[in-house]
Write a protein that holds these residues in place. Structure first.
Motif, PDB file in Angstrom:
ATOM      1  N   VAL A 105     -11.318  -3.720  -1.106  1.00 26.95           N
ATOM      2  CA  VAL A 105     -10.569  -2.618  -0.505  1.00 26.95           C
ATOM      3  C   VAL A 105     -11.406  -1.921   0.562  1.00 26.95           C
ATOM      4  O   VAL A 105     -10.879  -1.341   1.508  1.00 26.95           O
ATOM      5  N   HIS A 106     -12.723  -1.964   0.422  1.00 27.40           N
ATOM      6  CA  HIS A 106     -13.651  -1.341   1.371  1.00 27.40           C
ATOM      7  C   HIS A 106     -13.383   0.159   1.530  1.00 27.40           C
ATOM      8  O   HIS A 106     -13.543   0.714   2.617  1.00 27.40           O
ATOM      9  N   TYR A 107     -13.029   0.786   0.437  1.00 24.73           N
ATOM     10  CA  TYR A 107     -12.760   2.224   0.466  1.00 24.73           C
ATOM     11  C   TYR A 107     -14.041   3.034   0.593  1.00 24.73           C
ATOM     12  O   TYR A 107     -14.142   3.941   1.422  1.00 24.73           O
ATOM     13  N   HIS A 143     -13.261   3.165   4.517  1.00 27.82           N
ATOM     14  CA  HIS A 143     -11.983   3.875   4.530  1.00 27.82           C
ATOM     15  C   HIS A 143     -11.959   5.105   3.614  1.00 27.82           C
ATOM     16  O   HIS A 143     -10.904   5.480   3.112  1.00 27.82           O
ATOM     17  N   TYR A 144     -13.098   5.704   3.409  1.00 21.57           N
ATOM     18  CA  TYR A 144     -13.177   6.815   2.456  1.00 21.57           C
ATOM     19  C   TYR A 144     -12.326   8.007   2.891  1.00 21.57           C
ATOM     20  O   TYR A 144     -11.860   8.785   2.053  1.00 21.57           O
ATOM     21  N   THR A 199       0.745   3.892  -2.960  1.00 16.04           N
ATOM     22  CA  THR A 199       0.359   5.290  -2.760  1.00 16.04           C
ATOM     23  C   THR A 199       1.340   6.227  -3.459  1.00 16.04           C
ATOM     24  O   THR A 199       0.942   7.219  -4.076  1.00 16.04           O
ATOM     25  N   TRP A 251      -4.758   6.625  -1.683  1.00 14.34           N
ATOM     26  CA  TRP A 251      -4.726   5.361  -0.942  1.00 14.34           C
ATOM     27  C   TRP A 251      -5.527   4.299  -1.694  1.00 14.34           C
ATOM     28  O   TRP A 251      -5.104   3.143  -1.797  1.00 14.34           O
ATOM     29  N   TYR A 252      -6.680   4.690  -2.235  1.00 19.58           N
ATOM     30  CA  TYR A 252      -7.516   3.729  -2.958  1.00 19.58           C
ATOM     31  C   TYR A 252      -6.806   3.218  -4.210  1.00 19.58           C
ATOM     32  O   TYR A 252      -6.707   2.009  -4.433  1.00 19.58           O
ATOM     33  N   HIS A 301      -4.108   0.295  -4.458  1.00 24.14           N
ATOM     34  CA  HIS A 301      -4.418  -1.128  -4.419  1.00 24.14           C
ATOM     35  C   HIS A 301      -4.535  -1.773  -5.797  1.00 24.14           C
ATOM     36  O   HIS A 301      -4.699  -2.994  -5.894  1.00 24.14           O
ATOM     37  N   ARG A 315      -9.383   7.958   3.828  1.00 29.32           N
ATOM     38  CA  ARG A 315      -7.973   7.779   3.468  1.00 29.32           C
ATOM     39  C   ARG A 315      -7.627   8.400   2.118  1.00 29.32           C
ATOM     40  O   ARG A 315      -6.444   8.537   1.791  1.00 29.32           O
ATOM     41  N   THR A 367       0.828  -1.206   0.000  1.00 28.43           N
ATOM     42  CA  THR A 367       0.000   0.000   0.000  1.00 28.43           C
ATOM     43  C   THR A 367       0.861   1.254   0.000  1.00 28.43           C
ATOM     44  O   THR A 367       0.547   2.236  -0.689  1.00 28.43           O
TER      45      THR A 367
END
Length: 296
Positions: free
Chosen positions: A74-76, A80-81, A31, A87-88, A91, A83, A27
């Motif tokens: 990823v569950h962004y 995890h929005y 990034t 960050w998204y 991945h 981040r 990650t």
């Protein structure tokens, strides 16, 4: 604990630590290179316990599908929005890799992720609609009674549920009360029960499909009846690749993933829950244009 058991536990711990470390490194590097990376054109958004993992593992075998690194979800857009987009994108594959693959296979690759909370989470759809213009959505559905029972088994095994199934569905309205409104007011609220204890509510598929349709349009949503997928995977998969604009591919091996053994549900409870979902399933049949498999 025996020496053999201790060795096994130590090995598992090291493997877990190694995987966690690999994710951190991956990650961090991703990034730094996020501007050169792909973003998904396809999301498997749910429903949970409806075969999303099996569909993801089938799709990733297609030569034109480049999956995210290390994990499918990823569950962004749900968890995890905050981040941020770099960050998204961290991945997903590099565009340079996709270009190399395109030269080999003669087809432009796509990337995707599978996060089955996206369909149910009250904020996720607006987020991915804004951030991924043109994204196509895959939705898997199954008998909502079986889905609820499977979800309870899943949450219990993971330590998120301590109540037996019948008590858990009795508690569901109380547990979920106000959680959607709280998230809408403050997206950082920990809506624990909404995520883990929405056994019956998640099975009201038509409500979630209508919300998705209002945001992305009907033509960008493809619904797969999971029973049809498992009964005739080749045909169901061909419809998926056609929807996604991918070439046909006969090299996929299909299997069921993440299935859990559980004791049978009582017929009395099954009958009661089937009646509970009747009106929702009728509306779903109207939305789909055909009766779902569990109502035939």
């Amino acid at each position: 604990m025996t020496s053999a058991s201790a060795a096994t536990a130590a090995s598992a711990a090291l493997q877990g630590a190694g995987l966690k470390g690999a994710k951190v490194v991956s990650t961090a590097f991703g990034t730094l290179t996020s501007g050169a990376r792909m973003t998904p054109s396809v999301l498997i958004v749910g429903a949970q316990r409806c075969g999303t993992t099996s569909m993801f593992k089938a799709l990733r075998q297609h030569p034109a599908v480049l999956p995210p690194a290390l994990h499918k979800g990823v569950h962004y857009f749900d968890m995890h929005y905050d981040r941020g987009p770099s960050w998204y994108r961290a991945h997903f594959p590099l565009r340079a890799n996709a270009a190399r693959v395109a030269r080999v296979i003669g087809e432009n690759p796509i990337t995707l992720e599978s996060s089955p909370y996206y369909m149910f989470h009250p904020l996720a759809a607006r987020r991915f609609t804004a951030d991924l213009p043109g994204v196509r959505l895959l939705v898997l559905v199954r008998d909502p009674v079986e889905r609820a029972y499977s979800a309870h088994s899943h949450e219990s095994a993971r330590g998120f549920e301590t109540e037996p199934f019948e008590r858990a569905i009795e508690l569901e309205p109380e547990r979920l009360a106000g959680q959607v409104e709280a998230l809408q007011q403050n997206p950082h609220v920990d809506a624990y029960d909404l995520q883990h204890h929405g056994y019956l509510t998640r099975g009201r598929y038509v409500e979630q499909l209508r919300r998705l349709e209002s945001l992305v349009g009907r033509d960008r949503i493809h619904v797969i009846d999971s029973q049809a997928f498992f009964d005739a995977p080749v045909e169901a998969f061909a419809r998926v690749t056609d929807f996604l604009g991918l070439s046909s591919y006969a090299g996929v091996e299909f299997d069921k993933h993440n299935a859990r053994r559980r004791s049978p549900m009582s017929e009395e409870l099954r009958t009661r829950l089937t009646a509970h979902f009747e009106a929702y399933d009728e509306e779903l049949a109207t939305w789909l244009g055909h009766v779902p498999s569990w109502r035939r």
